[in-house]
Design a protein around this motif. Structure first.
Motif, PDB file in Angstrom:
ATOM      1  N   THR A  10      32.906   9.105  17.106  1.00 28.20           N
ATOM      2  CA  THR A  10      31.953   9.749  18.022  1.00 28.20           C
ATOM      3  C   THR A  10      32.612  10.381  19.245  1.00 28.20           C
ATOM      4  O   THR A  10      31.957  11.109  19.990  1.00 28.20           O
ATOM      5  N   PHE A  11      33.878  10.116  19.480  1.00 25.54           N
ATOM      6  CA  PHE A  11      34.545  10.581  20.695  1.00 25.54           C
ATOM      7  C   PHE A  11      34.474  12.105  20.841  1.00 25.54           C
ATOM      8  O   PHE A  11      33.967  12.620  21.839  1.00 25.54           O
ATOM      9  N   THR A  16      32.424  17.164  23.385  1.00 27.60           N
ATOM     10  CA  THR A  16      32.125  18.594  23.242  1.00 27.60           C
ATOM     11  C   THR A  16      30.640  18.923  23.340  1.00 27.60           C
ATOM     12  O   THR A  16      30.291  20.046  23.696  1.00 27.60           O
ATOM     13  N   ASP A  17      29.760  17.961  23.058  1.00 27.57           N
ATOM     14  CA  ASP A  17      28.318  18.239  23.052  1.00 27.57           C
ATOM     15  C   ASP A  17      27.639  18.011  24.400  1.00 27.57           C
ATOM     16  O   ASP A  17      26.436  18.241  24.517  1.00 27.57           O
ATOM     17  N   VAL A  50      25.232  12.735  33.922  1.00 27.37           N
ATOM     18  CA  VAL A  50      26.618  12.623  33.474  1.00 27.37           C
ATOM     19  C   VAL A  50      26.691  11.526  32.411  1.00 27.37           C
ATOM     20  O   VAL A  50      26.216  10.410  32.633  1.00 27.37           O
ATOM     21  N   VAL A  51      27.279  11.846  31.251  1.00 27.89           N
ATOM     22  CA  VAL A  51      27.459  10.829  30.210  1.00 27.89           C
ATOM     23  C   VAL A  51      28.588   9.902  30.651  1.00 27.89           C
ATOM     24  O   VAL A  51      29.697  10.347  30.943  1.00 27.89           O
ATOM     25  N   HIS A  52      28.283   8.632  30.744  1.00 32.04           N
ATOM     26  CA  HIS A  52      29.275   7.595  31.044  1.00 32.04           C
ATOM     27  C   HIS A  52      29.548   6.858  29.738  1.00 32.04           C
ATOM     28  O   HIS A  52      28.646   6.211  29.201  1.00 32.04           O
ATOM     29  N   ALA A  53      30.764   6.979  29.241  1.00 35.12           N
ATOM     30  CA  ALA A  53      31.109   6.400  27.953  1.00 35.12           C
ATOM     31  C   ALA A  53      32.279   5.440  28.095  1.00 35.12           C
ATOM     32  O   ALA A  53      33.144   5.625  28.947  1.00 35.12           O
ATOM     33  N   GLY A  81      33.999  20.103  27.575  1.00 39.19           N
ATOM     34  CA  GLY A  81      35.004  19.789  26.574  1.00 39.19           C
ATOM     35  C   GLY A  81      36.438  19.838  27.060  1.00 39.19           C
ATOM     36  O   GLY A  81      37.357  19.587  26.295  1.00 39.19           O
ATOM     37  N   VAL A  82      36.641  20.138  28.342  1.00 36.88           N
ATOM     38  CA  VAL A  82      37.982  20.272  28.911  1.00 36.88           C
ATOM     39  C   VAL A  82      38.294  19.027  29.748  1.00 36.88           C
ATOM     40  O   VAL A  82      37.490  18.627  30.596  1.00 36.88           O
TER      41      VAL A  82
END
Length: 123
Positions: A10-11, A16-17, A50-53, A81-82
């Motif tokens: 899933t990384f 990128t999404d 913000v996605v916190h993963a 994605g950068v």
């Protein structure tokens, strides 16, 4: 938004999404990782856009190796994605918020332009 667990599968799609993704590379045996976890979780609640993963470096060794993780915790921030931030060490809450604000404030047109200008030099 609560933190999400990343895997080798899933990384890439998560990075990128989503516009902004913070990734906490951690391991259960790491004391500083355990200290940073509630700070990171609180940031996910304060900054829901913000996605916190989190990526467990023990369970997901392939991505940790590809990402060049040599110390944990390591925080990486991705925008469009950068990779725009990469730092080892647990951050206090105010420093983490500074990172979030700085990533939000980036002029991505300038970042993409700089990347495009570097590409011919590397070829």
């Amino acid at each position: 938004m609560a933190t999400v667990e990343l895997t080798d599968d899933t990384f890439q799609q998560t990075v990128t999404d989503n516009d902004i993704v913070l990734v906490d590379f951690w391991a259960a045996w790491c004391g500083p990782c355990r200290q940073f976890a509630p700070i990171f979780e609180k940031s996910s609640e304060t900054n829901p856009e913000v996605v916190h993963a989190k990526l467990d470096t023990e369970a997901q060794q392939r991505i940790a190796a590809v990402a060049g993780i040599t110390a944990i915790p390591t925080l990486m921030a991705f925008r469009e994605g950068v990779l725009v931030f990469n730092q080892a060490g647990a951050l206090p809450a105010p420093a983490l918020q500074q990172v979030v604000d700085a990533v939000k404030g980036l002029d991505m047109a300038e970042v993409h332009k700089a990347i495009a200008e570097q590409a011919p030099q590397e070829a």
